[in-house]
Design an enzyme around this catalytic site. Structure first.
Site, PDB file in Angstrom:
ATOM      1  N   ASN A 150       0.805  -1.219   0.000  1.00  0.00           N
ATOM      2  CA  ASN A 150       0.000   0.000   0.000  1.00  0.00           C
ATOM      3  C   ASN A 150       0.840   1.272   0.000  1.00  0.00           C
ATOM      4  O   ASN A 150       0.382   2.319  -0.390  1.00  0.00           O
ATOM      5  CB  ASN A 150      -0.958   0.005   1.200  1.00  0.00           C
ATOM      6  CG  ASN A 150      -0.225   0.092   2.513  1.00  0.00           C
ATOM      7  OD1 ASN A 150       0.747  -0.631   2.744  1.00  0.00           O
ATOM      8  ND2 ASN A 150      -0.645   0.989   3.364  1.00  0.00           N
ATOM      9  N   CYS A 324       7.811  11.351  11.711  1.00  0.00           N
ATOM     10  CA  CYS A 324       7.206  12.491  12.387  1.00  0.00           C
ATOM     11  C   CYS A 324       5.707  12.562  12.185  1.00  0.00           C
ATOM     12  O   CYS A 324       5.026  13.306  12.874  1.00  0.00           O
ATOM     13  CB  CYS A 324       7.847  13.777  11.905  1.00  0.00           C
ATOM     14  SG  CYS A 324       9.510  13.894  12.487  1.00  0.00           S
TER      15      CYS A 324
END
Lengths: 384, 257
Positions: A150, A324
């Site tokens: 994916n 992050c």
């Protein structure tokens, strides 16, 4: 209107699907388990939907189990199959780049007496047959490898893996969520024993999925109750959702060939132009064996969340494998498995296109991205 | 709260960062914290006159909050004495920015630390951390598992580079000949990683330029600790000498000339 190029994260429901679902909330609301005529109606429509989904992947209707989505299908196939067949062996193989749901199910199985071995991938994200073979032991009962990834869009050699598993008498599960609606799926031809589908990934509603389980591949249910879905998935059937998923499958079967051609055009434009116009940019994933709608890049010296924020300011929605922006603050395990360093994985950017994209969406990206990359590189101590 | 749910003030500093750049000259000190491995690296340059921060610049590799906190602290510190500047805390920076998402408070709020590092370096007239580590010992030794993979991914010569086509190949620094080989290999595979225990590569300026312009990924101050795999090389464990950290890297071949 924003430019949405993050179709792998979530897709809108096709208006035709919404229309097909509508009658099943109020007008035809029966429970298939009831014996009166309202219940009979529900039984009939459930049956039709089962046929449609079976047809979608070349299976038999009684091999289709409706679930609440891909995560549940993955849980049922891995946990259900492993628990039921633990007398045959306790070893399971998965790839290094499986979806997080598979990785976490594997951890759960490891705590419950199973051994899970991960198969590495090459620099493009492909699993090699030899790497699978040399990990198979007498105790191996199940191999689970996603049809396509994916994130990076790499498509696996599914037919070859299916053949290998069949020859060894090992069950083969594939999570086909990233590939459904983009590649033709044929469980019979490819010797797939267990296959996961999600409704939303073909523009159906969220909260519905399918697990295909070939005849003879028995599982233990993980949700116990009234014995629906042949006892494998109890709970009153989500008829509106199932109708929506079937309608979505019907539409995509008819339109896939044309639609995929269009996506390929978008993808190839993005890849060609970005690699050409942005210095020190790289394509992640396989150059040819990749999903027709996936363009995944990395840019030296910059970080993915900054890229996403900057693109957001310009009205563009994309995705990143940077730590992050994740819950765990770890970079994507898929990118690490490609052999990338952490700092390279942080600089990744993924575009996935879909049904409602048009040419000018790609224009917008090609206009905005070079400026954004340049600005962030000017700020970066790593790009000199 | 999502990791990217930022206040308007954070977004403003992200979009228009103040005091980006570097400084040079006398009375300039540099501070550096973070690590690109974790996704954040910050460099601060301060120019001090009469114990006062006269000018301050920064460079940041990192997420939105990393950039915004760095920008904010330059505004807070400019004009302050170094003693005052030392008192600026992470919380002060976050407060000035109208808050940060909780998950970002630690990972991407390094600005105060980097500023402290710069002031510390000014006081002690030190250069930033990460000086040349001691020269690595004999190469092959010290790498666990080498013997198991000889000719199964570990090679001491490469007669035909085409055998490494599309392989993620790691080349150990063995002087100029190994750099030349690494450069040659880029014609056959897109992934070549060059590993050296030193901080700088010793080679002719011409060769260094070629290396720099190539797509070769150079791992400085790094040592290979161990090779793992089933029947062939699949992974190496690397020691980053500068950060004193270990990590794994997926590769297909390792060349030790």
């Amino acid at each position: 209107m924003d430019v949405y190029l993050d179709y792998q994260s979530s897709k809108p429901v096709d208006p035709r699907v919404i229309e097909a679902m509508q009658p099943y909330f109020y007008t035809t609301f029966g429970n298939p388990s009831s014996l009166h005529s309202s219940g009979d109606k529900a039984t009939r429509v459930l049956d039709q939907c089962r046929h449609t989904l079976a047809d979608f992947i070349h299976a038999q209707p009684d091999e289709i189990i409706f679930t609440s989505g891909a995560t549940e299908s993955n849980n049922l196939s891995l946990i259900g199959y492993a628990m039921r067949n633990k007398n045959k062996g306790n070893h399971i193989l998965i790839s290094e780049i499986e979806h997080i749901s598979i990785h976490n199910i594997a951890k759960y199985l490891e705590k419950n007496g199973f051994t899970v071995t991960k198969i590495p991938v090459d620099q493009y994200g492909r699993v090699g047959l030899r790497k699978i073979e040399e990990r198979i032991t007498e105790k191996t009962i199940l191999i689970s490898i996603g049809y396509a990834n994916n994130e990076i869009g790499t498509v696996q050699p599914i037919a070859e893996i299916g053949k290998l598993c069949k020859g060894k008498g090992i069950a083969f599960h594939t999570d086909a969520v990233a590939a459904e609606g983009l590649l033709p799926l044929d469980v019979e031809k490819d010797n797939i024993d267990l296959l996961t589908l999600s409704s939303n990934d073909i523009y159906g509603p969220k909260g519905v999925g399918v697990l295909y389980g070939a005849k003879g591949f028995r599982m233990t249910p993980i949700i116990i109750g009234g014995g629906q879905e042949n006892g494998l998935r109890s709970g009153t059937e989500n008829i509106p959702g199932i109708v929506g998923m079937a309608k979505a499958a019907e539409i995509i079967q008819k339109e896939m060939a044309e639609e995929v051609k269009r996506f390929q055009g978008y993808r190839d434009r993005l890849i060609e132009n970005i690699l050409k116009t942005i210095p020190r940019s790289h394509l992640n994933g396989h150059p040819t064996e990749r999903l027709p709608n996936n363009a995944h890049f990395r840019f030296d010296g910059i970080e993915g969340e900054s890229l996403l924020l900057s693109l957001k300011d310009k009205g563009i929605a994309a995705s990143t494998g940077s730590a992050c922006s994740s819950k765990t603050l770890e970079p994507s395990h898929t990118l690490i498995a490609l052999g990338l360093l952490h700092e390279e994985a942080h600089g990744s950017l993924e575009f996935t296109c879909g049904r409602f994209n048009r040419d000018n969406d790609i224009d917008a990206v090609l206009k905005a991205l070079p400026e954004v990359v340049e600005r962030l590189r000017k700020l970066s101590p790593l790009y000199k | 709260m999502k990791s990217t749910q930022y206040s308007e003030k954070v977004l403003d500093h992200f979009r228009n960062p103040r005091n980006v750049g570097t400084l040079e000259g006398e009375n300039v000190a540099v501070g550096r914290v973070g690590n690109p491995v974790c996704g954040d690296l910050m460099e601060f340059y301060i120019k001090v006159k009469d114990d006062t921060i006269e000018d301050i610049k920064f460079k940041t590799f990192g997420c939105g909050s990393a950039i915004a906190t760095a920008s904010m602290i330059t505004e807070l510190a400019k004009g302050k004495t170094i003693e005052e500047a030392l008192k600026i805390t992470r919380q002060d920076v976050a407060d000035e920015l109208d808050g940060l998402p909780p998950i970002k408070m630690h990972c991407s709020n390094l600005a105060a630390d980097a500023l402290k590092d710069a002031i510390h370096n000014y006081k002690t007239k030190q250069k930033p951390k990460g000086e040349v580590p001691e020269e690595a010992k004999e190469c092959k030794e010290g790498i666990a598992g080498v013997d198991k993979f000889i000719d199964r991914g570990v090679y001491f010569t490469v007669d035909d580079p085409t055998t490494l086509k599309d392989k993620r190949t790691m080349v150990l620094d063995r002087g100029e000949q190994s750099i030349n080989l690494a450069l040659e290999l880029t014609k056959h595979t897109s992934r070549v990683v060059f590993v050296t225990p030193t901080k700088d590569i010793s080679a002719s300026p011409d060769l260094k330029t070629k290396l720099k312009q190539s797509d070769i990924k150079v791992l400085y101050e790094s040592k290979i600790l161990e090779i793992t795999g089933v029947s062939e090389v699949e992974k190496v464990r690397i020691h980053d000498l500068n950060e004193d950290e270990e990590y794994e890297l997926f590769i297909d071949a390792l060349i030790i000339l």
